[in-house]
Design a protein around this motif. Sequence first.
Motif, PDB file in Angstrom:
ATOM      1  N   MET A   1       0.937  -1.227   0.016  1.00 13.77           N
ATOM      2  CA  MET A   1      -0.043  -0.033   0.098  1.00 13.77           C
ATOM      3  C   MET A   1       0.961   1.459   0.180  1.00 13.77           C
ATOM      4  N   ALA A   2       0.427   2.415  -0.718  1.00 12.72           N
ATOM      5  CA  ALA A   2       1.114   3.567  -0.677  1.00 12.72           C
ATOM      6  C   ALA A   2       1.035   4.333   0.536  1.00 12.72           C
ATOM      7  N   LYS A   3       2.072   5.019   0.991  1.00 14.31           N
ATOM      8  CA  LYS A   3       1.874   5.774   2.225  1.00 14.31           C
ATOM      9  C   LYS A   3       1.530   7.267   1.701  1.00 14.31           C
ATOM     10  N   TYR A   4       1.009   8.142   2.843  1.00 15.19           N
ATOM     11  CA  TYR A   4       0.568   9.560   2.449  1.00 15.19           C
ATOM     12  C   TYR A   4       0.578  10.312   3.668  1.00 15.19           C
ATOM     13  N   LEU A   5       1.197  11.429   3.740  1.00 16.27           N
ATOM     14  CA  LEU A   5       1.186  12.462   4.531  1.00 16.27           C
ATOM     15  C   LEU A   5       0.174  13.334   4.247  1.00 16.27           C
ATOM     16  N   ILE A   6      -0.934  13.470   5.254  1.00 12.65           N
ATOM     17  CA  ILE A   6      -1.995  14.490   5.268  1.00 12.65           C
ATOM     18  C   ILE A   6      -1.975  15.327   6.104  1.00 12.65           C
ATOM     19  N   HIS A   7      -1.901  16.673   5.936  1.00  7.08           N
ATOM     20  CA  HIS A   7      -1.704  17.784   7.058  1.00  7.08           C
ATOM     21  C   HIS A   7      -2.842  18.744   6.466  1.00  7.08           C
ATOM     22  N   GLY A   8      -3.231  19.784   7.510  1.00 10.38           N
ATOM     23  CA  GLY A   8      -4.261  20.525   7.291  1.00 10.38           C
ATOM     24  C   GLY A   8      -4.621  21.303   8.326  1.00 10.38           C
ATOM     25  N   ASN A  62      -3.832   5.653  -5.233  1.00  7.39           N
ATOM     26  CA  ASN A  62      -3.883   7.138  -5.258  1.00  7.39           C
ATOM     27  C   ASN A  62      -5.560   7.225  -5.465  1.00  7.39           C
ATOM     28  N   ALA A  63      -6.443   6.637  -6.166  1.00  6.14           N
ATOM     29  CA  ALA A  63      -7.646   6.991  -6.296  1.00  6.14           C
ATOM     30  C   ALA A  63      -8.484   6.811  -4.851  1.00  6.14           C
ATOM     31  N   THR A  64      -8.119   5.902  -4.170  1.00  8.18           N
ATOM     32  CA  THR A  64      -8.555   5.797  -2.726  1.00  8.18           C
ATOM     33  C   THR A  64      -8.170   6.979  -1.713  1.00  8.18           C
ATOM     34  N   ALA A  65      -6.905   7.446  -1.732  1.00 11.40           N
ATOM     35  CA  ALA A  65      -6.543   8.354  -1.231  1.00 11.40           C
ATOM     36  C   ALA A  65      -7.107   9.974  -1.629  1.00 11.40           C
ATOM     37  N   ALA A  66      -7.445   9.729  -2.819  1.00  5.65           N
ATOM     38  CA  ALA A  66      -8.160  11.072  -3.540  1.00  5.65           C
ATOM     39  C   ALA A  66      -9.818  11.049  -2.901  1.00  5.65           C
ATOM     40  N   ALA A  67     -10.378   9.864  -2.944  1.00  2.00           N
ATOM     41  CA  ALA A  67     -11.645   9.890  -2.402  1.00  2.00           C
ATOM     42  C   ALA A  67     -11.675  10.196  -0.990  1.00  2.00           C
ATOM     43  N   VAL A  68     -10.802   9.862  -0.181  1.00  2.25           N
ATOM     44  CA  VAL A  68     -10.711  10.115   1.210  1.00  2.25           C
ATOM     45  C   VAL A  68     -10.699  12.000   1.302  1.00  2.25           C
ATOM     46  N   GLN A  81      -4.380  19.017   2.764  1.00  2.18           N
ATOM     47  CA  GLN A  81      -3.389  18.511   1.707  1.00  2.18           C
ATOM     48  C   GLN A  81      -2.851  17.202   1.830  1.00  2.18           C
ATOM     49  N   THR A  82      -2.691  16.405   0.775  1.00  4.96           N
ATOM     50  CA  THR A  82      -2.274  15.083   0.911  1.00  4.96           C
ATOM     51  C   THR A  82      -0.820  14.831  -0.045  1.00  4.96           C
ATOM     52  N   VAL A  83       0.128  14.375   0.718  1.00  5.42           N
ATOM     53  CA  VAL A  83       1.364  14.054  -0.055  1.00  5.42           C
ATOM     54  C   VAL A  83       1.643  12.679  -0.056  1.00  5.42           C
ATOM     55  N   MET A  84       1.776  12.395  -1.387  1.00  4.42           N
ATOM     56  CA  MET A  84       2.214  10.641  -1.432  1.00  4.42           C
ATOM     57  C   MET A  84       3.857  10.737  -0.904  1.00  4.42           C
ATOM     58  N   LEU A  85       4.108   9.681  -0.296  1.00  4.41           N
ATOM     59  CA  LEU A  85       5.294   9.459   0.216  1.00  4.41           C
ATOM     60  C   LEU A  85       6.117   8.384  -0.420  1.00  4.41           C
ATOM     61  N   MET A  86       7.295   8.365  -0.516  1.00  2.42           N
ATOM     62  CA  MET A  86       7.981   7.091  -1.478  1.00  2.42           C
ATOM     63  C   MET A  86       9.087   6.888  -0.161  1.00  2.42           C
TER      64      MET A  86
END
Length: 106
Positions: A1-8, A62-68, A81-86
Amino acid sequence: MAKYLIHGSYTVEGVKGLLKDGGSKRRAAVQSLIEKAGGRLESFYFAFGSDDFYLIAEAPDNATAAAVSLAVAASGAARAQTVMLMTPEEVDGATKKTIEYRPPGA
């Protein structure tokens, strides 16, 4: 699964909800949202400054992250804001790819 940093940050309505329910209930609600989307909440922090919260989450794609992200935005209670992490290994793979690029004006 891909990881994301979400901040806001919370809107006025979001802050009112946070004051009513507290931080632990907000974390539980975010965790439930992410898990129902097929992901996992890794960490959740509140902060001072321009951002009120930071979290790291996993999502299947990414589609799931965008839906959230869209669901949060549609609520009007927070701006995120959602940032994809690598991983370092993903960056290793990127450095091995040859890409031809022509800069503007070249």
